[in-house]
Design a protein around this motif. Sequence first.
Motif, PDB file in Angstrom:
ATOM      1  N   GLU A  45     -10.992   6.587   0.570  1.00 43.23           N
ATOM      2  CA  GLU A  45      -9.808   5.742   0.581  1.00 43.23           C
ATOM      3  C   GLU A  45      -9.775   4.850  -0.663  1.00 43.23           C
ATOM      4  O   GLU A  45      -8.726   4.636  -1.267  1.00 43.23           O
ATOM      5  CB  GLU A  45      -9.764   4.871   1.839  1.00 43.23           C
ATOM      6  CG  GLU A  45      -9.483   5.619   3.110  1.00 43.23           C
ATOM      7  CD  GLU A  45     -10.742   6.202   3.734  1.00 43.23           C
ATOM      8  OE1 GLU A  45     -11.857   5.925   3.240  1.00 43.23           O
ATOM      9  OE2 GLU A  45     -10.620   6.954   4.710  1.00 43.23           O
ATOM     10  N   ARG A  46     -10.929   4.363  -1.049  1.00 45.05           N
ATOM     11  CA  ARG A  46     -11.000   3.498  -2.230  1.00 45.05           C
ATOM     12  C   ARG A  46     -10.609   4.263  -3.498  1.00 45.05           C
ATOM     13  O   ARG A  46      -9.947   3.723  -4.377  1.00 45.05           O
ATOM     14  CB  ARG A  46     -12.396   2.908  -2.355  1.00 45.05           C
ATOM     15  CG  ARG A  46     -12.638   1.842  -1.292  1.00 45.05           C
ATOM     16  CD  ARG A  46     -13.969   1.133  -1.506  1.00 45.05           C
ATOM     17  NE  ARG A  46     -14.065  -0.037  -0.661  1.00 45.05           N
ATOM     18  CZ  ARG A  46     -14.602  -0.031   0.557  1.00 45.05           C
ATOM     19  NH1 ARG A  46     -15.080   1.069   1.054  1.00 45.05           N
ATOM     20  NH2 ARG A  46     -14.647  -1.148   1.258  1.00 45.05           N
ATOM     21  N   HIS A  67      -4.919  -4.499  -1.511  1.00 45.01           N
ATOM     22  CA  HIS A  67      -6.143  -3.695  -1.517  1.00 45.01           C
ATOM     23  C   HIS A  67      -7.068  -4.130  -0.384  1.00 45.01           C
ATOM     24  O   HIS A  67      -7.609  -3.301   0.361  1.00 45.01           O
ATOM     25  CB  HIS A  67      -6.859  -3.823  -2.869  1.00 45.01           C
ATOM     26  CG  HIS A  67      -8.105  -2.991  -2.952  1.00 45.01           C
ATOM     27  ND1 HIS A  67      -9.319  -3.453  -2.535  1.00 45.01           N
ATOM     28  CD2 HIS A  67      -8.302  -1.716  -3.392  1.00 45.01           C
ATOM     29  CE1 HIS A  67     -10.227  -2.522  -2.716  1.00 45.01           C
ATOM     30  NE2 HIS A  67      -9.630  -1.449  -3.242  1.00 45.01           N
ATOM     31  N   ALA A  68      -7.235  -5.416  -0.219  1.00 42.54           N
ATOM     32  CA  ALA A  68      -8.125  -5.936   0.817  1.00 42.54           C
ATOM     33  C   ALA A  68      -7.622  -5.545   2.209  1.00 42.54           C
ATOM     34  O   ALA A  68      -8.408  -5.118   3.071  1.00 42.54           O
ATOM     35  CB  ALA A  68      -8.247  -7.449   0.701  1.00 42.54           C
ATOM     36  N   SER A  69      -6.309  -5.663   2.438  1.00 46.43           N
ATOM     37  CA  SER A  69      -5.784  -5.326   3.768  1.00 46.43           C
ATOM     38  C   SER A  69      -5.880  -3.828   4.035  1.00 46.43           C
ATOM     39  O   SER A  69      -6.178  -3.410   5.150  1.00 46.43           O
ATOM     40  CB  SER A  69      -4.344  -5.804   3.918  1.00 46.43           C
ATOM     41  OG  SER A  69      -3.490  -5.069   3.066  1.00 46.43           O
ATOM     42  N   LEU A  70      -5.651  -3.009   3.010  1.00 47.68           N
ATOM     43  CA  LEU A  70      -5.747  -1.562   3.192  1.00 47.68           C
ATOM     44  C   LEU A  70      -7.179  -1.123   3.445  1.00 47.68           C
ATOM     45  O   LEU A  70      -7.444  -0.269   4.296  1.00 47.68           O
ATOM     46  CB  LEU A  70      -5.173  -0.824   1.976  1.00 47.68           C
ATOM     47  CG  LEU A  70      -3.664  -0.941   1.778  1.00 47.68           C
ATOM     48  CD1 LEU A  70      -3.251  -0.287   0.472  1.00 47.68           C
ATOM     49  CD2 LEU A  70      -2.914  -0.341   2.940  1.00 47.68           C
ATOM     50  N   ILE A  87      -3.901   0.348  -7.158  1.00 43.23           N
ATOM     51  CA  ILE A  87      -4.094  -0.887  -6.407  1.00 43.23           C
ATOM     52  C   ILE A  87      -5.520  -1.354  -6.685  1.00 43.23           C
ATOM     53  O   ILE A  87      -6.483  -0.691  -6.339  1.00 43.23           O
ATOM     54  CB  ILE A  87      -3.847  -0.665  -4.910  1.00 43.23           C
ATOM     55  CG1 ILE A  87      -2.418  -0.196  -4.691  1.00 43.23           C
ATOM     56  CG2 ILE A  87      -4.136  -1.936  -4.129  1.00 43.23           C
ATOM     57  CD1 ILE A  87      -2.099   0.161  -3.269  1.00 43.23           C
ATOM     58  N   ARG A  88      -5.648  -2.489  -7.312  1.00 39.85           N
ATOM     59  CA  ARG A  88      -6.942  -2.996  -7.763  1.00 39.85           C
ATOM     60  C   ARG A  88      -7.608  -3.853  -6.682  1.00 39.85           C
ATOM     61  O   ARG A  88      -6.929  -4.482  -5.861  1.00 39.85           O
ATOM     62  CB  ARG A  88      -6.765  -3.830  -9.042  1.00 39.85           C
ATOM     63  CG  ARG A  88      -6.134  -3.065 -10.174  1.00 39.85           C
ATOM     64  CD  ARG A  88      -7.136  -2.100 -10.769  1.00 39.85           C
ATOM     65  NE  ARG A  88      -6.487  -1.279 -11.792  1.00 39.85           N
ATOM     66  CZ  ARG A  88      -6.643   0.012 -11.892  1.00 39.85           C
ATOM     67  NH1 ARG A  88      -7.421   0.651 -11.060  1.00 39.85           N
ATOM     68  NH2 ARG A  88      -6.037   0.694 -12.839  1.00 39.85           N
ATOM     69  N   PRO A  89      -8.960  -3.907  -6.708  1.00 36.92           N
ATOM     70  CA  PRO A  89      -9.707  -4.646  -5.680  1.00 36.92           C
ATOM     71  C   PRO A  89      -9.341  -6.110  -5.517  1.00 36.92           C
ATOM     72  O   PRO A  89      -9.354  -6.600  -4.395  1.00 36.92           O
ATOM     73  CB  PRO A  89     -11.161  -4.484  -6.114  1.00 36.92           C
ATOM     74  CG  PRO A  89     -11.183  -3.215  -6.883  1.00 36.92           C
ATOM     75  CD  PRO A  89      -9.841  -3.124  -7.558  1.00 36.92           C
ATOM     76  N   PRO A  90      -8.998  -6.863  -6.542  1.00 34.45           N
ATOM     77  CA  PRO A  90      -8.732  -8.281  -6.274  1.00 34.45           C
ATOM     78  C   PRO A  90      -7.417  -8.537  -5.528  1.00 34.45           C
ATOM     79  O   PRO A  90      -7.195  -9.640  -5.035  1.00 34.45           O
ATOM     80  CB  PRO A  90      -8.682  -8.930  -7.658  1.00 34.45           C
ATOM     81  CG  PRO A  90      -8.732  -7.849  -8.665  1.00 34.45           C
ATOM     82  CD  PRO A  90      -9.038  -6.576  -7.972  1.00 34.45           C
ATOM     83  N   SER A  91      -6.542  -7.546  -5.395  1.00 36.60           N
ATOM     84  CA  SER A  91      -5.239  -7.808  -4.764  1.00 36.60           C
ATOM     85  C   SER A  91      -5.380  -7.904  -3.242  1.00 36.60           C
ATOM     86  O   SER A  91      -6.272  -7.335  -2.630  1.00 36.60           O
ATOM     87  CB  SER A  91      -4.246  -6.704  -5.122  1.00 36.60           C
ATOM     88  OG  SER A  91      -4.601  -5.502  -4.479  1.00 36.60           O
ATOM     89  N   GLY A  92      -4.462  -8.634  -2.651  1.00 34.69           N
ATOM     90  CA  GLY A  92      -4.444  -8.784  -1.198  1.00 34.69           C
ATOM     91  C   GLY A  92      -4.110  -7.476  -0.498  1.00 34.69           C
ATOM     92  O   GLY A  92      -4.618  -7.183   0.590  1.00 34.69           O
ATOM     93  N   ALA A 111      -8.656   0.581   6.807  1.00 32.62           N
ATOM     94  CA  ALA A 111      -9.401   1.842   6.747  1.00 32.62           C
ATOM     95  C   ALA A 111     -10.740   1.699   7.453  1.00 32.62           C
ATOM     96  O   ALA A 111     -11.180   2.603   8.171  1.00 32.62           O
ATOM     97  CB  ALA A 111      -9.601   2.276   5.305  1.00 32.62           C
ATOM     98  N   ASP A 112     -11.394   0.568   7.250  1.00 35.18           N
ATOM     99  CA  ASP A 112     -12.680   0.334   7.906  1.00 35.18           C
ATOM    100  C   ASP A 112     -12.510   0.261   9.418  1.00 35.18           C
ATOM    101  O   ASP A 112     -13.318   0.797  10.178  1.00 35.18           O
ATOM    102  CB  ASP A 112     -13.325  -0.950   7.379  1.00 35.18           C
ATOM    103  CG  ASP A 112     -13.767  -0.817   5.926  1.00 35.18           C
ATOM    104  OD1 ASP A 112     -13.889   0.326   5.447  1.00 35.18           O
ATOM    105  OD2 ASP A 112     -13.968  -1.860   5.275  1.00 35.18           O
TER     106      ASP A 112
END
Length: 136
Positions: free
Chosen positions: A27-28, A43-46, A36-41, A50-51
């Motif tokens: 997924e990453r 990215h964090a929600s997706l 979609i880069r890691p620092p974005s919100g 997924a987890d």
Amino acid sequence: MAASFFFSIIHHVKRPPRSRPRQVLTERDVLQLVGIRPPSGLHASLVSAADRDAGAAEKLRLIDDAFADAKSRHPKTASLDAKLSDYKRDLEEQLRAEMRQRLEYLRETEIARVKMEERRRREEAELTRRADAFEL
């Protein structure tokens, strides 16, 4: 909802021919490919969605494994299936017998009704004939 959209992309990625080893995208990886880069919100929600989905899938797999294990330890299910089949057959036979009884009852009552109706008509006809004979 956005997570399911991005994860559906994984299923549509063109797969290489079988002669070459497959490259599996996580997924990453898909998120990075989409930009979609890691620092974005987002990215964090997706990633957290997924987890969560992976955790739920793992729990369902564990439940399935436990059920399969329990089923293999209890061969009584075969006898239960046989008992259910016998019970179903018995119920069907009882239903057929009940339907035969009902049909027989209806036939007998209908025959009795027709006989009574014919008797009534004969008596009326006889009364009419006697009344006509008396008037003459």
